[in-house]
Design a protein around this motif. Structure first.
Motif, mmCIF file in Angstrom:
data_model
loop_
_atom_site.group_PDB
_atom_site.id
_atom_site.type_symbol
_atom_site.label_atom_id
_atom_site.label_comp_id
_atom_site.label_asym_id
_atom_site.label_seq_id
_atom_site.Cartn_x
_atom_site.Cartn_y
_atom_site.Cartn_z
ATOM 1 N N ASN A 27 32.197 22.304 37.609
ATOM 2 C CA ASN A 27 31.456 21.223 36.983
ATOM 3 C C ASN A 27 30.019 21.695 36.763
ATOM 4 N N ALA A 107 35.618 19.727 34.317
ATOM 5 C CA ALA A 107 34.430 18.945 33.962
ATOM 6 C C ALA A 107 34.493 17.524 34.496
ATOM 7 N N SER A 108 35.692 17.004 34.701
ATOM 8 C CA SER A 108 35.845 15.607 35.128
ATOM 9 C C SER A 108 35.649 15.389 36.623
ATOM 10 N N PRO A 110 33.330 16.729 40.144
ATOM 11 C CA PRO A 110 32.270 17.599 40.655
ATOM 12 C C PRO A 110 32.756 18.639 41.668
ATOM 13 N N VAL A 125 31.291 22.957 31.139
ATOM 14 C CA VAL A 125 31.543 23.596 32.436
ATOM 15 C C VAL A 125 30.460 24.647 32.715
#
Length: 131
Positions: A27, A107-108, A110, A125
């Motif tokens: 992330n 990315a969704s 952390p 990313v």
């Protein structure tokens, strides 16, 4: 003869430089990751709060990644996870079909990590390790 060798050397260097390297991604808010921690995470021995994502079996980037980071071939990796599951010591990471799905999954969250070809990295990313 010299010209032939020069052309051959140039061709080889062009081929090598054209190949992008596989990178570990996280992330955008994630910190860097050591090679040792990456190996542990992708073999189910790392921090359990980290969500680990793999590309599907048969993917060339997956093979390249595991050779570089875990030191395992596709067959060795499959045997390793079969043993882990059979003995109740762990389950393999979740799989995604391609780089786009990998970026979306990482990315969704952390606490998620995965890997893709460096050429596929974008602002969604962060590269956290270049093996």
């Amino acid at each position: 003869m010299r010209t032939l060798l020069s052309v051959l050397a140039l061709s080889i260097s062009t081929i090598i430089s054209a190949q992008a390297a596989v990178v570990v991604i996280g992330n955008p808010a994630a910190g860097d990751l050591s090679a040792s921690d990456a190996k542990k995470a992708f073999l189910g021995k790392g921090d359990s709060s980290v969500a680990v994502y793999e590309l599907e079996e048969g993917n060339a980037t997956r093979s390249e990644f595991h050779q570089a980071v875990t030191g395992k071939s596709d067959a060795q990796l499959k045997a390793f996870w079969s043993k882990q599951v059979f003995t109740g010591k762990g389950n393999p990471p979740a799989t995604v079909p391609n780089a786009a799905a990998m970026k979306s999954a990482v990315a969704s969250s952390p606490n998620a990590i995965g890997y893709i070809d460096e050429a596929d990295v974008d602002a969604t990313v962060k590269v956290i390790l270049k093996p």
